[in-house]
Motif scaffolding. Sequence first.
Motif, PDB file in Angstrom:
ATOM      1  N   PRO A  53      13.847  10.183   6.483  1.00 49.72           N
ATOM      2  CA  PRO A  53      12.812  10.592   7.444  1.00 49.72           C
ATOM      3  C   PRO A  53      12.099  11.899   7.092  1.00 49.72           C
ATOM      4  O   PRO A  53      10.993  12.140   7.557  1.00 49.72           O
ATOM      5  N   GLU A  92       0.903   3.514   2.193  1.00 51.20           N
ATOM      6  CA  GLU A  92       1.384   3.684   3.562  1.00 51.20           C
ATOM      7  C   GLU A  92       2.585   2.780   3.853  1.00 51.20           C
ATOM      8  O   GLU A  92       3.521   3.177   4.545  1.00 51.20           O
ATOM      9  N   GLU A  93       2.554   1.547   3.327  1.00 50.49           N
ATOM     10  CA  GLU A  93       3.688   0.639   3.532  1.00 50.49           C
ATOM     11  C   GLU A  93       4.926   1.141   2.790  1.00 50.49           C
ATOM     12  O   GLU A  93       6.034   1.121   3.333  1.00 50.49           O
ATOM     13  N   TYR A 149       5.544   4.210   2.041  1.00 51.77           N
ATOM     14  CA  TYR A 149       5.958   5.394   2.804  1.00 51.77           C
ATOM     15  C   TYR A 149       6.769   5.008   4.042  1.00 51.77           C
ATOM     16  O   TYR A 149       7.824   5.588   4.304  1.00 51.77           O
ATOM     17  N   SER A 150       6.312   4.023   4.785  1.00 45.28           N
ATOM     18  CA  SER A 150       7.028   3.654   6.015  1.00 45.28           C
ATOM     19  C   SER A 150       8.419   3.095   5.700  1.00 45.28           C
ATOM     20  O   SER A 150       9.376   3.369   6.428  1.00 45.28           O
ATOM     21  N   PHE A 151       8.549   2.343   4.612  1.00 43.61           N
ATOM     22  CA  PHE A 151       9.876   1.829   4.226  1.00 43.61           C
ATOM     23  C   PHE A 151      10.796   2.960   3.780  1.00 43.61           C
ATOM     24  O   PHE A 151      11.969   3.006   4.147  1.00 43.61           O
ATOM     25  N   LEU A 180       4.278  11.871   3.092  1.00 44.42           N
ATOM     26  CA  LEU A 180       3.344  10.907   2.500  1.00 44.42           C
ATOM     27  C   LEU A 180       2.840  11.392   1.148  1.00 44.42           C
ATOM     28  O   LEU A 180       2.706  10.615   0.208  1.00 44.42           O
ATOM     29  N   LYS A 186      10.569   6.115   4.553  1.00 44.73           N
ATOM     30  CA  LYS A 186      10.810   7.017   5.686  1.00 44.73           C
ATOM     31  C   LYS A 186      11.963   6.521   6.578  1.00 44.73           C
ATOM     32  O   LYS A 186      12.658   7.327   7.196  1.00 44.73           O
ATOM     33  N   GLU A 187      12.186   5.211   6.603  1.00 44.81           N
ATOM     34  CA  GLU A 187      13.311   4.673   7.376  1.00 44.81           C
ATOM     35  C   GLU A 187      14.639   5.231   6.865  1.00 44.81           C
ATOM     36  O   GLU A 187      15.534   5.528   7.644  1.00 44.81           O
ATOM     37  N   SER A 233       0.865  -1.180   0.000  1.00 47.74           N
ATOM     38  CA  SER A 233       0.000   0.000   0.000  1.00 47.74           C
ATOM     39  C   SER A 233       0.905   1.235   0.000  1.00 47.74           C
ATOM     40  O   SER A 233       2.105   1.154   0.268  1.00 47.74           O
TER      41      SER A 233
END
Length: 142
Positions: free
Chosen positions: A50, A39-40, A42-44, A54, A46-47, A37
């Motif tokens: 940072p 969001e997924e 984005y979270s990867f 989004l 962002k690691e 998704s």
Amino acid sequence: MNTASFKERLKEKGCKLTTQRRAVLDILISHQGKHLSIEEIYSFVKEEYPEIGLATVYRTVQLFEEMKLVDRLNFDDGCNRFELSSPDEVHQHHHLICQKCNKILEVEDDLLTEIEEGIQTKYNFQINNHNVIFYGFCEECK
């Protein structure tokens, strides 16, 4: 897809290979075969970056979809998922979704070739693609 061909396709569209686009592409490549998704993704990203937002990831994935670099998948779970397009596939592959653990498996064979040919002949209808999802229980859940 390698970075050089991706960069060339961006150039053809009048876009540059920014750090953000490269980061999203790297995540999609490293998670090839997964159905992520926004969001997924984005979270990867962002690691590693940072400061990325989004909205930037969303716009980047939209651009990739317009360029036919990613396929948007809807598994009726309330969110769109994305995966890298496969240039050698004529149609999207089929998916198996476990109704218990939500695991998504890919079926590489095109199971509908004969059916498509019959529909095209009977209805004089040119089929460009199809999307098939089978629901059931995976090996671990059945």
